[in-house]
Write a protein that holds these residues in place. Sequence first.
Motif, PDB file in Angstrom:
ATOM      1  N   UNK A 188      -9.951   5.675  -0.894  1.00 35.13           N
ATOM      2  CA  UNK A 188      -9.862   5.619  -0.637  1.00 35.13           C
ATOM      3  C   UNK A 188      -8.123   6.432  -1.151  1.00 35.13           C
ATOM      4  N   UNK A 206      -7.423   6.331   2.659  1.00 36.71           N
ATOM      5  CA  UNK A 206      -6.588   4.794   2.775  1.00 36.71           C
ATOM      6  C   UNK A 206      -5.514   4.195   2.398  1.00 36.71           C
ATOM      7  N   UNK A 207      -4.459   5.087   1.271  1.00 37.32           N
ATOM      8  CA  UNK A 207      -3.212   4.515   0.719  1.00 37.32           C
ATOM      9  C   UNK A 207      -2.315   6.274   1.617  1.00 37.32           C
ATOM     10  N   UNK A 257      -1.953   3.169   4.611  1.00 34.07           N
ATOM     11  CA  UNK A 257      -1.286   3.251   4.655  1.00 34.07           C
ATOM     12  C   UNK A 257       0.339   3.465   4.993  1.00 34.07           C
ATOM     13  N   UNK A 261       1.593   4.179   7.886  1.00 34.17           N
ATOM     14  CA  UNK A 261       2.036   3.079   8.865  1.00 34.17           C
ATOM     15  C   UNK A 261       3.423   2.356   8.526  1.00 34.17           C
ATOM     16  N   UNK A 284      -3.329   7.689 -11.112  1.00 35.56           N
ATOM     17  CA  UNK A 284      -3.273   6.569 -11.779  1.00 35.56           C
ATOM     18  C   UNK A 284      -4.851   5.899 -12.136  1.00 35.56           C
ATOM     19  N   UNK A 302       0.349 -10.190  -2.502  1.00 34.81           N
ATOM     20  CA  UNK A 302       1.385  -8.512  -2.363  1.00 34.81           C
ATOM     21  C   UNK A 302       1.283  -8.113  -1.111  1.00 34.81           C
ATOM     22  N   UNK A 357       4.855  -7.824   1.159  1.00 30.44           N
ATOM     23  CA  UNK A 357       5.470  -6.259   1.349  1.00 30.44           C
ATOM     24  C   UNK A 357       5.851  -6.164   3.052  1.00 30.44           C
ATOM     25  N   UNK A 386      -7.739  -0.792  -6.497  1.00 28.43           N
ATOM     26  CA  UNK A 386      -6.757   0.610  -5.857  1.00 28.43           C
ATOM     27  C   UNK A 386      -7.042   0.206  -4.416  1.00 28.43           C
ATOM     28  N   UNK A 387      -8.526   0.866  -3.697  1.00 27.80           N
ATOM     29  CA  UNK A 387      -8.736   0.405  -2.813  1.00 27.80           C
ATOM     30  C   UNK A 387      -8.399  -0.280  -2.103  1.00 27.80           C
ATOM     31  N   UNK A 436      -6.301  -3.189  -2.790  1.00 26.58           N
ATOM     32  CA  UNK A 436      -5.194  -3.396  -2.710  1.00 26.58           C
ATOM     33  C   UNK A 436      -4.951  -1.815  -1.531  1.00 26.58           C
ATOM     34  N   UNK A 437      -4.768  -0.814  -0.775  1.00 29.18           N
ATOM     35  CA  UNK A 437      -5.235  -0.631   0.247  1.00 29.18           C
ATOM     36  C   UNK A 437      -5.142  -1.136   0.700  1.00 29.18           C
ATOM     37  N   UNK A 438      -5.751  -1.630   1.028  1.00 31.80           N
ATOM     38  CA  UNK A 438      -6.890  -2.473   2.224  1.00 31.80           C
ATOM     39  C   UNK A 438      -5.634  -3.017   2.930  1.00 31.80           C
ATOM     40  N   UNK A 496      -3.356  -3.809   2.296  1.00 30.68           N
ATOM     41  CA  UNK A 496      -1.290  -3.530   2.663  1.00 30.68           C
ATOM     42  C   UNK A 496      -1.853  -3.067   3.810  1.00 30.68           C
ATOM     43  N   UNK A 497      -3.184  -1.706   4.228  1.00 30.12           N
ATOM     44  CA  UNK A 497      -3.020  -1.490   5.627  1.00 30.12           C
ATOM     45  C   UNK A 497      -3.274  -2.874   6.872  1.00 30.12           C
ATOM     46  N   UNK A 504      -0.611  -4.658   8.308  1.00 27.41           N
ATOM     47  CA  UNK A 504       0.212  -3.869   8.708  1.00 27.41           C
ATOM     48  C   UNK A 504      -0.042  -4.054  10.294  1.00 27.41           C
TER      49      UNK A 504
END
Lengths: 112, 720
Positions: A30, A33-34, A37, A40, A88, B346, B350, B475-476, B478-480, B482-483, B486
């Motif tokens: 996790x 990946x953040x 992101x 990027x 979080x 989202x 974004x 959470x994961x 969401x990040x995935x 976004x990535x 992109x």
Amino acid sequence: MTAEEIIQKLGIDKVDPETQKVLLDNLANTVATRVMAEVSERLSDEDLDQLDALIDKNDEGAVEWFVKSKFENYDEFAAKVEEEVIDELATNKRAIEEAYKNGESPVTKLNL
Amino acid sequence: MNPDDKQEYVPIADEKLNQGEELSPLVAELQLAASRIQDGTATDADRNLVEAFNLGAAEAAKEVETPGVQEANQETVESETTAPPQQVEQPSSAKPVEAPINSATAQEAEPEKPNQPIAENDTTDESHVLVEDMLGATNRQIQRIADDIDTKKAWGDEVSDLETELKGHEDMRDYLLGRDYRDKRDRIHDANTGQFKVLGDANNAHEESSSDQPYEDLPLLKDGGLLDKWADAEDHGDKTMSSDIQDEIFRRIEKEEAMDDAHKLQLIDTVEKEMNKRRAHAPEETETAPAENGQDAEETDKQTDGEPSNENPEAKNNDEQEVKVPQAPELQAKRRLALDKAIEQYAKAKLRATRLFSGKKSKIEFESSAVVLKTKFNQFVSVIPETMAVADQALENARNANSAEISEIGKQLGELNDQKQSFGEQYDGSLDSQINDLQTKLEAANETKKGIDSEYEQREGNRQAYITARLMETMHSTNQAVLNERARSHPKLTKFMNYLRSHPKTRLAVSAGLTALGFVGASTFDAPLVALATVGKGLLRGYGSYDLVQQLGERKAARDVSQSELKTVDDYLASSTKEAATLRNYKRGGAVVGSILAVGPIAWSLVEGHSPTLNRAAHNGAHPQQPSSVGDHPTPTNSLDIKPVDGSTLPWDYAMNSHLGNLSSRLPELVNNHYGIHFTGNGLSGGQGAIESVTIPGQGTFTDLGHINGAIQFILGGGK
């Protein structure tokens, strides 16, 4: 942060060790990946062109240097992302546990 | 009129179009007319329209060149309207056709209506010139076309094109006549009386009727405001309008800097509730389908909020109704789907908002999507405690049922053994099979007890794992999202990520501390998180009844989607497996789903509060029935009163002949029956029929059509 510290902070100390390992692996995924992101978002089209050229040369050191050069202090940045993710998770988990105990709706936060 | 004149105003219209502004019908008509002049296909109507417009422009330009007129009217203008000053201070160099558009201003040359009484203080002769010519030109065209139609008709010629053209001009005339109008000094007149109107009242009638008043101008709570319009949109199923209004509300709430996110979310909930109060029709819970026992999601929400549920007293006395199907797990699954959708929106917003030339609209969309995502996240999270409570209750019910079952079997065994002993040397072995059967059941019940005890021992740890896993998944993903979004627009980013996958050294170097500690996960950014259910021991196999109940909720949610397409039992199981695995972005491995399915019957019994190996009387709290006579062949307490029926008819035909309906559509009822009856099948292929065997608790497994049909009759007939 050590694994034990993370386990305490997340409040998964009662979880069996096997499951803890899976949870921490998932946490690493996790966080990664953040981090990616956010990396990027830092890379412009020109940056990606340059990165592309370095990848084609298969120059690992140069690829690493190039990515890190986009941040004032990359390690600090990565550590901060990790800390934010853990915070979080911990905050929201506490909120759910409180709600579970008290029968109230949890008040959570979502960092976007 | 020189056709080149259209160059004077076309750019203005184009500019408005480029800015995303909507042109008024009048300006749009001018635009079309100018285009036709340019390409040589113009009609007289087109030329008259443009000519009239330019005439008005010249008059307006003349007026702003006359300071006396401007000064004389300045005070009146300011007292009656709040028109932007630049509209009055039109530069004298303004070219024809630009001036009327600008002087007519925000309303894009709102026409004045002729034949209306001119207000006392409206002393200029020019004030209605423009609009009169507009309407005059239109009326002239109507008359001309009508004459042409009459003439052509008299000669028997085709007139459909002319009639279409006529209709267009009549629409234009109606439009001109039906609106409040603004004179060129920006004073607004009532469409019917010609009297001045105060700003804000102007055009209300038109805008209310056409709903084109910008949402940002509407109040939130007052009558006719956003909430009323939102409620109206919901009542009429107007998703677009509803969505637009919600966006505006979210935007306003998001702008409240004095509020933190939690309060904003609460406010959104409050606003939504208020909207629902204003709806003409009772709102329906869109996130979940009505439950089988009539308990809807709204009720679940109330329970989540700590409000007591309204139990149906009739249902309480009804044995069938008493099997409570839990809502929370299903609701959680559906809210997860809604959350996934919000995450996707989202991520897209974004990306749009962070583009180099993204506009204000993109940024507002992004802010709104963030608020929506937070709302959906909170809604999803709020059901987690309720789901855990369901699992807790299910486990407690299972423990009680298991305990009762063990006690009952022990009692029966004791009686049989006593009887056996009482025969002494005369005993002929006639009770052995019953004793053996009960001992087998006792061993199974004790195994169940071990699993339940183990689950209790791991309860706290499982709870911790369950919550953490749920949060991490959101959470994961969401990040995935976004990535991935992109990466979709930057192929070279995908190349970079692929490079990291195959180069662990670099991956490690750019990763965070956890990776350095040896926790690497999949480290492929778009891989699913490892499912926790792959570890753990005991009867429940995974990390407890929490996960199991959640999985069942997902199956139940997924089932709603594809019921109509199911043909056979196997289809159902395959579909259920597939949907359970694909319900979310983070797919679980096939082995995990297999394990869930394997414990499915037990899980349903947990959820529904009874063991499949217990009869319903035991489940309902009554004492299990005793054998009527120990000397008789005792009927197992878990047997069901199912007798073979119509052994010569295939199940599908039997169901139809017996008025049980189309079996295909009722398969889910068979597969998930509350009686512990288990069917197997191989589909319709091979001519064997969809259902090959049935296992009836207490009776055994049967392959004959009579027992299969009997079981179908029993289940679909409501236990009769």
